[in-house]
Design a protein around this motif. Structure first.
Motif, mmCIF file in Angstrom:
data_model
loop_
_atom_site.group_PDB
_atom_site.id
_atom_site.type_symbol
_atom_site.label_atom_id
_atom_site.label_comp_id
_atom_site.label_asym_id
_atom_site.label_seq_id
_atom_site.Cartn_x
_atom_site.Cartn_y
_atom_site.Cartn_z
ATOM 1 N N HIS A 93 31.673 15.020 -8.561
ATOM 2 C CA HIS A 93 32.075 13.960 -9.486
ATOM 3 C C HIS A 93 33.583 13.984 -9.726
ATOM 4 O O HIS A 93 34.214 12.920 -9.827
ATOM 5 N N LEU A 94 34.172 15.163 -9.807
ATOM 6 C CA LEU A 94 35.627 15.255 -9.925
ATOM 7 C C LEU A 94 36.311 14.710 -8.678
ATOM 8 O O LEU A 94 37.320 14.000 -8.761
ATOM 9 N N LEU A 95 35.771 15.048 -7.515
ATOM 10 C CA LEU A 95 36.336 14.562 -6.260
ATOM 11 C C LEU A 95 36.326 13.033 -6.230
ATOM 12 O O LEU A 95 37.333 12.389 -5.895
ATOM 13 N N GLU A 96 35.191 12.435 -6.597
ATOM 14 C CA GLU A 96 35.109 10.977 -6.566
ATOM 15 C C GLU A 96 36.001 10.346 -7.628
ATOM 16 O O GLU A 96 36.573 9.272 -7.412
ATOM 17 N N ALA A 97 36.142 11.004 -8.774
ATOM 18 C CA ALA A 97 37.062 10.492 -9.791
ATOM 19 C C ALA A 97 38.479 10.436 -9.239
ATOM 20 O O ALA A 97 39.204 9.451 -9.436
ATOM 21 N N VAL B 46 34.908 2.734 -11.301
ATOM 22 C CA VAL B 46 34.195 3.877 -10.730
ATOM 23 C C VAL B 46 34.810 5.175 -11.235
ATOM 24 O O VAL B 46 34.097 6.134 -11.564
ATOM 25 N N CYS B 47 36.133 5.203 -11.318
ATOM 26 C CA CYS B 47 36.811 6.398 -11.807
ATOM 27 C C CYS B 47 36.371 6.729 -13.234
ATOM 28 O O CYS B 47 36.078 7.888 -13.549
ATOM 29 N N ARG B 48 36.317 5.724 -14.098
ATOM 30 C CA ARG B 48 35.892 5.966 -15.486
ATOM 31 C C ARG B 48 34.449 6.445 -15.536
ATOM 32 O O ARG B 48 34.106 7.336 -16.338
ATOM 33 N N GLU B 49 33.596 5.880 -14.678
ATOM 34 C CA GLU B 49 32.199 6.310 -14.643
ATOM 35 C C GLU B 49 32.086 7.781 -14.244
ATOM 36 O O GLU B 49 31.325 8.544 -14.858
ATOM 37 N N ARG B 50 32.851 8.196 -13.217
ATOM 38 C CA ARG B 50 32.815 9.596 -12.793
ATOM 39 C C ARG B 50 33.403 10.507 -13.874
ATOM 40 O O ARG B 50 32.919 11.618 -14.108
ATOM 41 N N ARG B 51 34.456 10.044 -14.511
ATOM 42 C CA ARG B 51 35.044 10.834 -15.611
ATOM 43 C C ARG B 51 34.016 11.063 -16.717
ATOM 44 O O ARG B 51 33.859 12.185 -17.225
ATOM 45 N N ASP B 52 33.318 10.009 -17.105
ATOM 46 C CA ASP B 52 32.326 10.147 -18.170
ATOM 47 C C ASP B 52 31.194 11.081 -17.765
ATOM 48 O O ASP B 52 30.676 11.850 -18.586
#
Length: 320
Positions: free
Chosen positions: A290-294, A306-312
């Motif tokens: 999830h960090l990688l995708e963020a 998408v970045c905000r979703e992975r961050r959450d």
């Protein structure tokens, strides 16, 4: 130029530039036709017919704005070539590389030319569900063959190709986690206290990571978009895009969103079937992905939602 605005790494080149590249790489500058292949944001990829016969090839151009790349992404073409050799040794069908160069001295970018495989991308094939299930089992069988390949060190194949090797899975995995965290700090994705908590979370998993003592070859990007079928859609023609291969823990393969569906087909026990150390490792791997995708959607591609979703998701996993 038709620039793909969803990616900061993608950039097209002209037909004249393709001709010059083929002349330098293969001694064949006569380009009969070339067309951009869709679907990629990291590399810029073309189908090319060249030479008097003619012959068919796929040209892959590495990313621009290389300062945005994660550490393990900087030598992916070297990893692709090495992975091809490992696939052939394991009896897994793969691409045949005709030429490649990652010096960036001639054209300013990495490039690779592979023989074109007449095929259908499995993700786009109109398959009955029963037939798709059969081909997924074939995917899993090939993946299991790769997992039988043992290495003499741990880490991303791209790093190993450049002499960066790790004696333990703990060292390899935590090195990559820190690489992503350091890069994310530049984007202020989390407040300082959350970055500190994430570092503590990864460090606490060290003893569980140490239980992995055999480096096994992982593809880490095995999904239907990276599987080519024969033109009749009956068999797998090639497994492609193995440039993010890792020598590590097989659970790392299946902890990603795109790897989880193959786990039961490969005979992998569900996470809850393992002991506390295994559950701890899988939790760390999911956090890492999830960090990688963020990072990817914050830095490399233009995907703030998408970045905000992975961050959450990262914060939810951290606070759980």
């Amino acid at each position: 130029m038709d620039v793909n605005c969803a990616s900061r790494l993608f950039r097209e080149i002209s037909r004249e530039e393709i001709s010059a590249l083929f002349q330098a790489a293969l001694g064949e500058g006569e380009i009969r036709t070339s067309r951009l292949l869709q679907g990629g944001l990291f590399n810029t990829t073309y189908y090319v017919e060249y030479g008097p016969e003619p012959r068919q090839a796929v040209l892959r151009l590495g990313p621009v704005n290389r300062h945005l790349l994660m550490g393990h992404e900087r030598d992916l073409m070297a990893a692709e070539v090495r992975m091809g050799a490992l696939c052939r040794e394991a009896g897994v069908p793969c691409s045949h590389v005709l030429a490649w160069d990652d010096s960036r001295q001639s054209f300013g970018r990495d490039y690779m030319i592979a023989a074109y495989i007449p095929s259908v991308v499995m993700a786009e094939a109109p398959l009955p569900e029963g037939e798709r299930d059969r081909l997924r089992r074939q995917m899993a069988a090939y993946l299991s063959r790769l997992h039988q390949v043992e290495g003499d060190c741990f880490g991303y194949l791209s790093r190993i190709c450049r002499g960066v090797r790790f004696a333990s899975w703990r060292d390899a995995f935590l090195f990559e986690a820190e690489d992503i965290l350091t890069r994310l700090e530049a984007y202020g994705l989390f407040p300082p206290e959350d970055f500190a908590a994430l570092r503590r979370r990864f460090a606490a998993g060290g003893p569980a990571l140490d239980e992995v003592t055999t480096p096994r070859l992982l593809h880490t990007d095995m999904w239907e978009g990276n599987v080519l079928l024969t033109e009749d859609c009956r068999e797998i023609a090639a497994i492609i895009d193995g440039d993010r291969a890792v020598f590590g823990d097989t659970d790392f393969e299946f902890a990603s969103g795109w790897g989880a569906c193959l786990a039961p087909l490969c005979g992998q026990e569900p996470p809850e079937a393992g002991g506390p150390a295994r559950r701890e490792r899988i939790a760390l791997y999911r956090l890492y992905y999830h960090l990688l995708e963020a990072y990817v959607w914050a830095a490399e591609y233009d995907g703030p939602a998408v970045c905000r979703e992975r961050r959450d998701t990262v914060l939810a996993l951290l606070r759980a």
